[in-house]
Design an enzyme around this catalytic site. Structure first.
Site, mmCIF file in Angstrom:
data_model
loop_
_atom_site.group_PDB
_atom_site.id
_atom_site.type_symbol
_atom_site.label_atom_id
_atom_site.label_comp_id
_atom_site.label_asym_id
_atom_site.label_seq_id
_atom_site.Cartn_x
_atom_site.Cartn_y
_atom_site.Cartn_z
ATOM 1 N N GLY A 15 -60.145 -55.680 -56.033
ATOM 2 C CA GLY A 15 -59.646 -54.821 -57.107
ATOM 3 C C GLY A 15 -59.485 -55.557 -58.425
ATOM 4 C CD GLN A 44 -60.289 -59.057 -47.432
ATOM 5 O OE1 GLN A 44 -59.643 -58.305 -46.724
ATOM 6 N NE2 GLN A 44 -59.902 -59.364 -48.660
ATOM 7 C CB CYS A 160 -61.448 -51.546 -43.132
ATOM 8 S SG CYS A 160 -62.999 -50.780 -42.613
ATOM 9 C CG ASP A 326 -56.348 -53.334 -49.330
ATOM 10 O OD1 ASP A 326 -57.084 -52.355 -49.522
ATOM 11 O OD2 ASP A 326 -56.722 -54.372 -48.753
ATOM 12 C CE LYS A 334 -52.531 -49.522 -47.320
ATOM 13 N NZ LYS A 334 -52.180 -49.021 -48.651
ATOM 14 C CB THR A 335 -62.150 -49.135 -47.901
ATOM 15 O OG1 THR A 335 -62.316 -48.056 -48.843
ATOM 16 C CG2 THR A 335 -61.803 -48.582 -46.544
ATOM 17 C CB ALA A 337 -65.713 -47.800 -50.037
ATOM 18 C CB CYS A 370 -64.707 -46.176 -42.641
ATOM 19 S SG CYS A 370 -64.370 -47.409 -41.392
#
Ligand SMILES: Cc1cc2nc3c(=O)[nH]c(=O)nc-3n(C[C@H](O)[C@H](O)[C@H](O)COP(=O)(O)OP(=O)(O)OC[C@H]3O[C@@H](n4cnc5c(N)ncnc54)[C@H](O)[C@@H]3O)c2cc1C
Length: 434
Positions: A15, A44, A160, A326, A334-335, A337, A370
């Protein structure tokens, strides 16, 4: 004396770096300070593949200096205290920074202390996690000699939320390669009552689970690990509060024994209201929480996450503070993407606040995605919003010739293994929108 920056960003992860680099693309003269103590930056999402022995860990790690935009004033310290009334952040090192606008993006922390015995057990012996040590997870999976392979889903919000089952599907394939699958029972214990919140994706995953002969046990909240006896203790409750990664569907479902599907009789034990499963290896998503300095700040919800408006990501009390990623309390996954969609809107809001004291007209509707890897060479892609509507990107049809991304496809696997890491390092980290 406090040092002032027009924009202060906390965190140089997905971010923070994406925000800084996109801002500088829009206005190369903007003055950005970024507080980030770490020397390393990680991609990650590939850790799942690392543990399945199909991706090199070294390719997931780069120096922070290499992703930090040159024009950013990198403050290599830990953010510690907030004084939002005076637009001030103090670091652990004792330095003070003031700002016109603050972007809070320090990710989340692992909270193993929320499961008894986990702090001592984490990443040791046959207990492993792609979240904390994908190389140890790889060792555990590759050296597994058969027995009960137990995979669990966290009960708190986690990053994720699909990753704990992705690694299980890959482990099933890996166990076939290493010749132990015939001697192995795979169990997935999850606190919710559906395998995934998006119906189209859940349908695909249920077929995968039956095809791979995996036993799913619902309403299982992990409360203790007894490492001596190799027992994972659960509280079995349908009263678990929905939220985070816990999804309760009204419609579900023909569950065997009320809370199971594809029952497999593995060694278990009961003790009052607790139920234990004996494991020979265990993979888990540890409980997760906002970083301590966030939890202890005046910026949080009662649950301890950064309090932001769900649609604008503006702080619920302080108009010159925004959250990304996140750390935010948002009812979506929380990703990275999700961050890809959050960043441009937050930047537009800050630029508009600077010029005309109003935020962007754009709204964030909870987009997250996801990539559900279901084996080597196979993947379905869940894309969804706050309401768990399936919202596939039209580019998948036009550019990747994928008619229905809720179904497994080898081209989606290529996207996960090759295209997304390339786009991450070469576009997203460099401020280009993709
Ligand atoms: C195993 C796994 C699989 C995943 N799979 C996917 C996937 O397939 N697709 C996907 O989109 N996402 C996936 N994710 C999630 C994705 O990686 C995260 O959502 C994303 O990295 C979050 O970005 P962030 O900036 O919020 O936090 P992070 O990228 O974690 O960065 C936080 C940064 O803040 C810094 N920081 C911490 N404390 C402080 C402090 N006190 N002061 C200053 N800085 C601080 C940290 O050092 C870190 O650099 C996965 C994650 C994991 C672990």
């Amino acid at each position: 004396m406090a040092k002032h920056h027009q924009i202060l960003i906390i965190g140089g992860g997905t971010g923070g770096i994406m925000t800084a680099s996109q801002m500088l693309k829009k206005d190369p003269k903007i003055d950005i300070g970024l507080i980030e103590p770490s020397d390393k930056h990680y991609y990650q999402p590939a850790w799942t593949l690392v543990a399945a022995d199909t991706y090199n860990f070294k390719k997931t790690e780069r120096s922070m200096a290499s992703v930090m935009p040159k024009k950013v004033n990198w403050i290599k310290e830990y953010a510690d205290k907030f004084d939002p009334e005076n637009n001030k952040v103090t670091t652990k090192e004792g330095n003070e920074f003031t700002y016109d606008y603050l972007v809070v993006s320090p990710g989340l922390r692992m909270a193993p202390e929320l499961v008894e015995g986990l702090t001592e057990t984490m990443d040791k012996g046959n207990v492993c996690s792609i979240y904390t040590d994908p190389l140890h997870a790889k060792k555990v999976l590759k050296n597994f000699k058969g027995g009960t392979a137990l995979f669990t889903q966290g009960a708190t919000p986690i990053k994720c939320g699909g990753a704990p089952q992705k690694i299980m599907y890959l482990a099933d394939d890996l166990f076939k390669r290493t010749g132990v699958r015939d001697k192995t029972d795979i169990v997935f214990a999850t606190p919710g009552n559906v395998i995934f919140g998006v119906k189209e994706i859940a349908n695909t995953l249920m077929q995968v689970l039956y095809r791979k002969d995996i036993n799913v046990r619902y309403a299982h909240q992990l409360v203790e690990i007894d490492v001596e006896k190799q027992i994972a203790w659960f509280v079995l409750t349908k009263a678990i509060i929905k939220g985070g990664c816990i999804i309760w569907s009204e419609e579900n479902q023909n569950l065997d024994f009320n809370i199971q599907q594809n029952y497999i009789d593995v060694k278990a034990i009961e003790d009052g209201d607790r139920f234990g499963i004996y494991y020979d290896m265990m993979h888990l998503a540890p409980p997760q929480a906002a970083p301590k300095f966030i939890e202890e700040s005046p910026l949080v919800t009662p649950e301890g996450w950064l309090s932001v408006d769900h649609n604008t990501l503006q702080h619920t009390k302080y108009a010159n503070i925004f959250g990304i990623g996140d750390v935010c309390q948002l009812p979506t996954a929380k990703t990275g993407a999700a961050i890809r969609k959050q960043v441009p809107m937050v930047i537009e809001s800050i630029f508009r606040l600077m010029k005309e004291n109003t935020i962007s007209d754009k709204r964030y509707h909870g987009y997250s995605s996801c990539p559900l890897v279901t084996g080597y060479g196979k993947m379905a892609l869940a894309e969804f919003d706050y309401e768990n509507n399936f919202t596939p990107d039209p580019k998948l049809k036009s550019q990747m010739f994928i008619k229905d991304s809720s179904k497994e496809h080898w081209r989606l696997w290529m996207l996960k293994k090759y295209a997304l890491p390339y786009l991450y390092w070469n576009k997203m980290m460099k401020g280009k929108q993709v």
